[in-house]
Design a protein around this motif. Structure first.
Motif, PDB file in Angstrom:
ATOM      1  N   ILE A   3       0.743  -1.266  -0.033  1.00  0.00           N
ATOM      2  CA  ILE A   3       0.158  -0.038   0.122  1.00  0.00           C
ATOM      3  C   ILE A   3       0.808   1.316  -0.048  1.00  0.00           C
ATOM      4  CG2 ILE A   3      -1.668   1.285   1.428  1.00  0.00           C
ATOM      5  CD1 ILE A   3      -2.848  -1.236   2.174  1.00  0.00           C
ATOM      6  N   ALA A   4       1.928   1.351   0.882  1.00  0.00           N
ATOM      7  CA  ALA A   4       2.894   2.391   0.684  1.00  0.00           C
ATOM      8  C   ALA A   4       3.624   2.526  -0.381  1.00  0.00           C
ATOM      9  CB  ALA A   4       4.004   2.168   2.017  1.00  0.00           C
ATOM     10  N   VAL A   5       3.970   1.485  -1.167  1.00  0.00           N
ATOM     11  CA  VAL A   5       4.357   1.780  -2.571  1.00  0.00           C
ATOM     12  C   VAL A   5       3.463   2.132  -3.539  1.00  0.00           C
ATOM     13  CG1 VAL A   5       5.366   0.307  -4.569  1.00  0.00           C
ATOM     14  CG2 VAL A   5       6.371   0.007  -2.190  1.00  0.00           C
ATOM     15  N   VAL A   6       2.078   1.564  -3.451  1.00  0.00           N
ATOM     16  CA  VAL A   6       1.021   2.088  -4.360  1.00  0.00           C
ATOM     17  C   VAL A   6       0.810   3.613  -4.370  1.00  0.00           C
ATOM     18  CG1 VAL A   6      -1.324   1.919  -4.834  1.00  0.00           C
ATOM     19  CG2 VAL A   6       0.087  -0.181  -4.883  1.00  0.00           C
ATOM     20  N   VAL A   7       0.702   4.104  -3.086  1.00  0.00           N
ATOM     21  CA  VAL A   7       0.285   5.311  -2.927  1.00  0.00           C
ATOM     22  C   VAL A   7       1.606   6.272  -3.171  1.00  0.00           C
ATOM     23  CG1 VAL A   7      -1.461   5.123  -1.041  1.00  0.00           C
ATOM     24  CG2 VAL A   7       0.730   5.471  -0.377  1.00  0.00           C
ATOM     25  N   THR A   8       2.562   5.907  -3.095  1.00  0.00           N
ATOM     26  CA  THR A   8       3.913   6.565  -3.358  1.00  0.00           C
ATOM     27  C   THR A   8       3.851   6.763  -4.972  1.00  0.00           C
ATOM     28  OG1 THR A   8       5.160   5.838  -1.463  1.00  0.00           O
ATOM     29  CG2 THR A   8       6.309   6.677  -3.384  1.00  0.00           C
ATOM     30  N   LEU A   9       3.893   5.846  -5.673  1.00  0.00           N
ATOM     31  CA  LEU A   9       3.646   5.578  -7.205  1.00  0.00           C
ATOM     32  C   LEU A   9       2.520   6.547  -7.505  1.00  0.00           C
ATOM     33  CD1 LEU A   9       4.391   2.112  -7.970  1.00  0.00           C
ATOM     34  CD2 LEU A   9       5.924   3.974  -8.301  1.00  0.00           C
ATOM     35  N   LEU A  10       1.453   6.541  -7.043  1.00  0.00           N
ATOM     36  CA  LEU A  10      -0.055   7.287  -7.428  1.00  0.00           C
ATOM     37  C   LEU A  10       0.491   8.922  -7.165  1.00  0.00           C
ATOM     38  CD1 LEU A  10      -2.778   5.362  -5.938  1.00  0.00           C
ATOM     39  CD2 LEU A  10      -1.967   5.654  -8.344  1.00  0.00           C
ATOM     40  N   ARG A  11       0.991   9.181  -6.200  1.00  0.00           N
ATOM     41  CA  ARG A  11       1.427  10.326  -5.904  1.00  0.00           C
ATOM     42  C   ARG A  11       2.620  11.134  -6.847  1.00  0.00           C
ATOM     43  NH1 ARG A  11       5.445  13.152  -2.331  1.00  0.00           N
ATOM     44  NH2 ARG A  11       4.264  15.325  -1.656  1.00  0.00           N
ATOM     45  N   LYS A  12       3.480  10.050  -7.137  1.00  0.00           N
ATOM     46  CA  LYS A  12       4.531  10.641  -8.042  1.00  0.00           C
ATOM     47  C   LYS A  12       4.123  10.757  -9.481  1.00  0.00           C
ATOM     48  CE  LYS A  12       8.785   9.042  -9.773  1.00  0.00           C
ATOM     49  NZ  LYS A  12       9.844   8.065 -10.123  1.00  0.00           N
ATOM     50  N   HIS A  13       3.028   9.914  -9.863  1.00  0.00           N
ATOM     51  CA  HIS A  13       2.441  10.089 -11.350  1.00  0.00           C
ATOM     52  C   HIS A  13       1.293  10.626 -11.655  1.00  0.00           C
ATOM     53  CE1 HIS A  13       5.767   7.403 -12.997  1.00  0.00           C
ATOM     54  NE2 HIS A  13       5.562   6.621 -11.862  1.00  0.00           N
ATOM     55  N   LEU A  14       0.217  10.600 -10.406  1.00  0.00           N
ATOM     56  CA  LEU A  14      -1.121  11.346 -10.788  1.00  0.00           C
ATOM     57  C   LEU A  14      -1.104  12.922 -10.494  1.00  0.00           C
ATOM     58  CD1 LEU A  14      -3.676   8.808  -9.517  1.00  0.00           C
ATOM     59  CD2 LEU A  14      -3.001   8.900 -11.695  1.00  0.00           C
ATOM     60  N   LEU A  15      -0.526  13.122  -9.587  1.00  0.00           N
ATOM     61  CA  LEU A  15      -0.334  14.726  -9.158  1.00  0.00           C
ATOM     62  C   LEU A  15       0.283  15.474 -10.202  1.00  0.00           C
ATOM     63  CD1 LEU A  15       0.364  14.475  -5.254  1.00  0.00           C
ATOM     64  CD2 LEU A  15      -2.168  14.520  -6.498  1.00  0.00           C
ATOM     65  N   PRO A  16       1.258  15.260 -10.800  1.00  0.00           N
ATOM     66  CA  PRO A  16       1.832  15.845 -11.864  1.00  0.00           C
ATOM     67  C   PRO A  16       0.866  16.078 -13.083  1.00  0.00           C
ATOM     68  CG  PRO A  16       3.545  14.398 -11.106  1.00  0.00           C
ATOM     69  CD  PRO A  16       2.361  14.094 -10.446  1.00  0.00           C
ATOM     70  N   VAL A  17       0.079  15.038 -13.323  1.00  0.00           N
ATOM     71  CA  VAL A  17      -0.752  15.046 -14.411  1.00  0.00           C
ATOM     72  C   VAL A  17      -1.867  15.945 -14.135  1.00  0.00           C
ATOM     73  CG1 VAL A  17      -2.515  13.463 -15.998  1.00  0.00           C
ATOM     74  CG2 VAL A  17      -0.226  12.625 -15.417  1.00  0.00           C
ATOM     75  N   MET A  18      -2.360  15.791 -12.691  1.00  0.00           N
ATOM     76  CA  MET A  18      -3.453  16.827 -12.321  1.00  0.00           C
ATOM     77  C   MET A  18      -3.038  18.082 -12.642  1.00  0.00           C
ATOM     78  SD  MET A  18      -5.273  15.210  -9.115  1.00  0.00           S
ATOM     79  CE  MET A  18      -6.535  13.778  -9.101  1.00  0.00           C
ATOM     80  N   GLN A  19      -1.658  18.545 -12.109  1.00  0.00           N
ATOM     81  CA  GLN A  19      -1.038  19.907 -12.277  1.00  0.00           C
ATOM     82  C   GLN A  19      -1.292  20.315 -13.591  1.00  0.00           C
ATOM     83  OE1 GLN A  19       0.260  21.985  -9.878  1.00  0.00           O
ATOM     84  NE2 GLN A  19       0.611  23.397 -11.619  1.00  0.00           N
ATOM     85  N   GLN A  20      -0.902  19.354 -14.632  1.00  0.00           N
ATOM     86  CA  GLN A  20      -0.762  19.958 -16.155  1.00  0.00           C
ATOM     87  C   GLN A  20      -2.162  20.085 -16.342  1.00  0.00           C
ATOM     88  OE1 GLN A  20       0.584  16.547 -18.614  1.00  0.00           O
ATOM     89  NE2 GLN A  20       0.187  17.822 -20.614  1.00  0.00           N
ATOM     90  N   LEU A  21      -2.885  19.240 -16.187  1.00  0.00           N
ATOM     91  CA  LEU A  21      -4.286  19.430 -16.600  1.00  0.00           C
ATOM     92  C   LEU A  21      -4.953  20.697 -16.183  1.00  0.00           C
ATOM     93  CD1 LEU A  21      -5.649  15.681 -16.568  1.00  0.00           C
ATOM     94  CD2 LEU A  21      -5.238  17.195 -18.795  1.00  0.00           C
ATOM     95  N   GLY A  22      -4.816  21.103 -14.883  1.00  0.00           N
ATOM     96  CA  GLY A  22      -5.171  22.157 -14.243  1.00  0.00           C
ATOM     97  C   GLY A  22      -4.534  23.386 -14.957  1.00  0.00           C
ATOM     98  N   THR A  23      -3.236  23.235 -15.590  1.00  0.00           N
ATOM     99  CA  THR A  23      -2.835  24.602 -15.979  1.00  0.00           C
ATOM    100  C   THR A  23      -3.505  24.574 -17.568  1.00  0.00           C
ATOM    101  OG1 THR A  23      -0.683  24.158 -15.065  1.00  0.00           O
ATOM    102  CG2 THR A  23      -0.662  25.356 -17.057  1.00  0.00           C
ATOM    103  N   GLU A  24      -3.672  23.462 -17.947  1.00  0.00           N
ATOM    104  CA  GLU A  24      -4.525  23.493 -19.286  1.00  0.00           C
ATOM    105  C   GLU A  24      -5.944  23.895 -19.254  1.00  0.00           C
ATOM    106  OE1 GLU A  24      -4.639  19.642 -21.535  1.00  0.00           O
ATOM    107  OE2 GLU A  24      -2.368  19.304 -21.067  1.00  0.00           O
TER     108      GLU A  24
END
Length: 144
Positions: free
Chosen positions: A80-101
């Motif tokens: 679970i710790a690994v999964v949430v780390t990967l999600l944080r690393k990969h999903l949040l930057p995409v959310m940032q990019q989409l927010g900018t768009e």
């Protein structure tokens, strides 16, 4: 009974509460239109807090289960710790990019739809984690 059981109990409950709270808190956010950058920023921050809280509670659960000698449960908490780390690393930057768009396009439709899908996917993953946690807790109660 080893004292590590108390830590395992505490961190398991904390992980269940954290996951449930953020799942139930994230569902109403799907109602937002996501047409302004503030929505995207808020939701990204919301998931960032969840991923950090889930990481630390999972690490605590992992350590507690390992000290208790329940290595399968320690491995599950580590996963679970690994999964949430990967999600944080990969999903949040995409959310940032989409927010900018969204902000650049004054609420452009394509970015909004992708952001909503990403938000819904993150909640589905959160729900799957909750199901696994509940299942694991039931299995643990049978083995004690």
């Amino acid at each position: 009974m080893p004292s590590a059981i108390y830590g395992a109990f505490f961190f398991t409950v904390a992980l269940l509460v954290t996951t449930t709270y953020f799942l139930l808190g994230g569902l109403p956010l799907l109602v937002l239109k996501h047409d302004v950058a503030l929505d995207a920023r808020f939701i990204r921050g919301f998931f960032n807090v969840y991923y950090m809280a889930a990481f630390w509670t999972a690490v605590g659960a992992c350590a507690s289960y390992a000290l208790w000698g329940r290595f399968a449960f320690a491995a599950g908490a580590a996963a679970i710790a690994v999964v949430v780390t990967l999600l944080r690393k990969h999903l949040l930057p995409v959310m940032q990019q989409l927010g900018t768009e969204i902000e650049a396009n004054d609420g452009g439709g394509g970015a909004i739809q992708r952001f909503r899908r990403l938000h819904a996917m993150a909640l589905l993953i959160n729900f799957a984690q909750l199901v696994v946690l509940v299942w694991g807790t039931i299995q643990l109660s049978r083995s004690v």
